[in-house]
Write a protein that holds these residues in place. Structure first.
Motif, short mmCIF file in Angstrom:
data_model
loop_
_atom_site.label_atom_id
_atom_site.label_comp_id
_atom_site.label_asym_id
_atom_site.label_seq_id
_atom_site.Cartn_x
_atom_site.Cartn_y
_atom_site.Cartn_z
N SER A 108 0.97 -1.09 -0.10
CA SER A 108 -0.03 0.02 -0.26
C SER A 108 0.59 1.10 -0.11
CB SER A 108 -0.71 0.38 1.41
OG SER A 108 -2.36 -1.43 1.57
N ILE A 109 1.06 1.66 -1.16
CA ILE A 109 2.05 3.14 -1.50
C ILE A 109 1.20 4.13 -1.36
CG2 ILE A 109 3.17 3.92 -2.72
CD1 ILE A 109 4.25 1.43 -3.22
N PHE A 110 1.05 5.53 -0.69
CA PHE A 110 0.35 6.78 -0.64
C PHE A 110 1.78 7.35 -0.80
CE2 PHE A 110 -2.21 4.03 2.55
CZ PHE A 110 -3.23 4.10 2.22
N TYR A 111 0.72 8.58 -2.16
CA TYR A 111 1.23 10.14 -2.78
C TYR A 111 0.87 10.91 -2.71
CZ TYR A 111 1.60 7.47 -7.03
OH TYR A 111 0.80 6.67 -8.29
N LEU A 112 1.15 12.30 -3.29
CA LEU A 112 0.59 12.54 -4.21
C LEU A 112 0.74 13.14 -6.14
CD1 LEU A 112 0.38 15.80 -2.31
CD2 LEU A 112 -1.54 13.77 -2.24
N ALA A 113 -0.38 12.91 -6.37
CA ALA A 113 0.37 13.01 -7.79
C ALA A 113 -1.07 14.47 -8.55
CB ALA A 113 0.07 11.66 -8.30
N ARG A 114 -1.11 15.17 -9.85
CA ARG A 114 -1.95 15.94 -10.29
C ARG A 114 -2.57 15.12 -11.04
NH1 ARG A 114 -1.23 20.81 -8.76
NH2 ARG A 114 1.11 21.11 -7.97
N ALA A 115 -4.11 15.32 -11.40
CA ALA A 115 -4.80 14.67 -12.13
C ALA A 115 -4.94 15.18 -13.56
CB ALA A 115 -6.70 15.06 -11.46
N GLY A 116 -5.57 15.45 -14.19
CA GLY A 116 -5.93 15.87 -15.34
C GLY A 116 -5.42 17.49 -16.32
N ASP A 117 -6.54 17.18 -15.05
CA ASP A 117 -7.61 18.84 -14.25
C ASP A 117 -6.19 19.83 -14.02
OD1 ASP A 117 -7.62 17.92 -11.86
OD2 ASP A 117 -9.61 18.72 -12.18
N GLY A 118 -4.94 18.87 -13.51
CA GLY A 118 -3.67 19.93 -12.33
C GLY A 118 -4.01 19.95 -11.69
N VAL B 173 -7.05 8.62 -4.15
CA VAL B 173 -8.78 8.46 -2.81
C VAL B 173 -8.86 9.95 -2.59
CG1 VAL B 173 -7.92 8.10 0.16
CG2 VAL B 173 -6.27 6.79 -2.24
N VAL B 174 -7.85 10.85 -2.22
CA VAL B 174 -9.15 11.55 -2.51
C VAL B 174 -8.90 13.21 -2.94
CG1 VAL B 174 -9.02 13.86 -0.57
CG2 VAL B 174 -9.16 11.25 0.06
N ARG B 175 -8.79 13.68 -3.75
CA ARG B 175 -8.77 15.13 -4.46
C ARG B 175 -8.51 16.20 -3.57
NH1 ARG B 175 -9.14 15.86 -10.07
NH2 ARG B 175 -10.00 18.20 -9.59
N GLY B 176 -8.16 17.57 -4.27
CA GLY B 176 -7.77 18.50 -3.74
C GLY B 176 -6.88 19.33 -2.14
N VAL B 177 -6.05 17.83 -2.26
CA VAL B 177 -4.82 18.07 -1.37
C VAL B 177 -3.83 18.68 -1.92
CG1 VAL B 177 -3.35 16.47 -0.14
CG2 VAL B 177 -5.25 15.59 -1.01
N ASP B 178 -3.31 19.43 -1.32
CA ASP B 178 -2.03 20.96 -1.38
C ASP B 178 -0.54 19.99 -1.07
OD1 ASP B 178 -2.89 23.47 -2.24
OD2 ASP B 178 -4.46 23.16 -0.28
N ALA B 179 -0.68 19.08 0.38
CA ALA B 179 0.41 18.39 0.59
C ALA B 179 0.66 18.04 1.55
CB ALA B 179 1.82 20.24 1.43
N PHE B 180 1.13 16.47 1.93
CA PHE B 180 1.07 15.32 2.39
C PHE B 180 2.85 14.57 3.23
CE2 PHE B 180 1.99 9.93 2.40
CZ PHE B 180 0.78 9.96 3.08
#
Length: 291
Positions: A147-157, A176-183
């Motif tokens: 189970s790996i968690f990280y942030l990435a941008r969707a197609g709309d940025g 998992v969740v949209r609208g995340v600025d930082a993790f």
């Protein structure tokens, strides 16, 4: 003065028109304020729901970290089981790479977290498993799951928290969740000898790696300090929709004050469409059950 056709003098008509304009402006102002409050309240409700859900999913996965599987299972045997938990500071993850793979560009300097556990079969079942990865899928009994968690941008940025896992047909990654600025993450390490499974200090992933790097090469290969992690502190910063916060004031957010100067978000440095949004910090500390 000559009366108008409807019986009102010109000054009276002008006064009536001015009063009507004032009433219309007041109504428009109230509507604008009411709409702003509606957007703000709705955004904060969605942020609360998303933040709680993200912490729940990450916490559930962390509590499985290091689970050795069924007694006698192949995944639990051997002198050196894989790391139960591993992290990287300011790093993204490639979807198709094995595990964490090579570090990728991160979203706002966010971290990555990898969790390993061995699945256990459901009692009386012929297939499937009781241990679920971050995407909600059971892993095969007797193998080490991811189970790996990280942030990435969707197609709309828009940045989103993602879950990477290994499925039957290779590696996959789901939002998992949209609208995340930082993790960001801090790792609680037990430095006592003998160990009591109580963290003595919290360090970033770079701090844990630095402790391993000071060991002789023969010991370093086992990465023993990562095997002493007994808890993880999670910090997430989420944002709402455009227009969900009024005013011209820009804010800054310290995610790990005193522990990681790079864990900071300044709204002034964000693109203009991402400024002036409702934002909220979410934190949790999760103790590992199976260190």
């Amino acid at each position: 003065m000559k009366p108008l056709q409807h019986g009102l003098a010109m000054p009276e008509v002008l006064i009536a028109m001015a009063l009507s304009l004032l009433v219309a402006l007041a109504a428009a102002s109230l509507l604008h304020a009411s709409n702003g409050d509606f957007l703000h309240n709705g955004a904060n409700t969605r942020i609360d729901d998303s933040g709680r859900f993200a912490l729940s999913i990450i916490g559930q996965s962390l509590r499985q970290a290091g689970y050795p599987g069924e007694p006698g299972a192949d995944a639990a045997t051997g002198p050196a089981p894989p790391l139960a938990i591993e992290g990287r500071d300011a790093a993204g993850v490639a979807t198709n790479a094995e595990g964490l793979g090579d570090p990728q560009a991160s979203v706002n300097g966010s971290d990555a977290l990898a969790i390993r556990y061995a699945a256990t079969a459901i009692i009386g079942a012929t297939a499937g498993g009781a241990m679920l990865n971050c995407a909600g899928f059971p892993a095969d009994s007797g193998e080490w799951a991811w189970s790996i968690f990280y942030l990435a941008r969707a197609g709309d940025g828009i940045a989103e928290l993602r879950c990477k896992y290994k499925g039957e047909n290779g590696w996959g990654s789901d939002a998992v969740v949209r609208g995340v600025d930082a993790f960001h993450l801090l790792y609680g390490i037990d430095t006592d000898s003998p160990r009591d499974n109580i963290p003595n200090l919290y360090l970033t992933a770079r701090g844990i790696d630095a402790l391993d790097d000071m060991l002789p090469a023969a010991e370093r290969v086992m990465r023993p300090h990562w095997r002493r992690i007994t808890s993880v502190r999670i910090v997430l910063l989420l944002h709402g929709e455009s227009g969900s916060r009024g005013g011209n004031r820009l804010s800054s957010y310290e995610l790990l004050p005193g522990a990681d100067p790079g864990a900071r978000i300044d709204e002034a440095s964000l693109p203009a469409p991402m400024q002036h949004r409702a934002r909220r910090l979410f934190t949790a500390t999760v103790a590992l059950r199976n260190p």
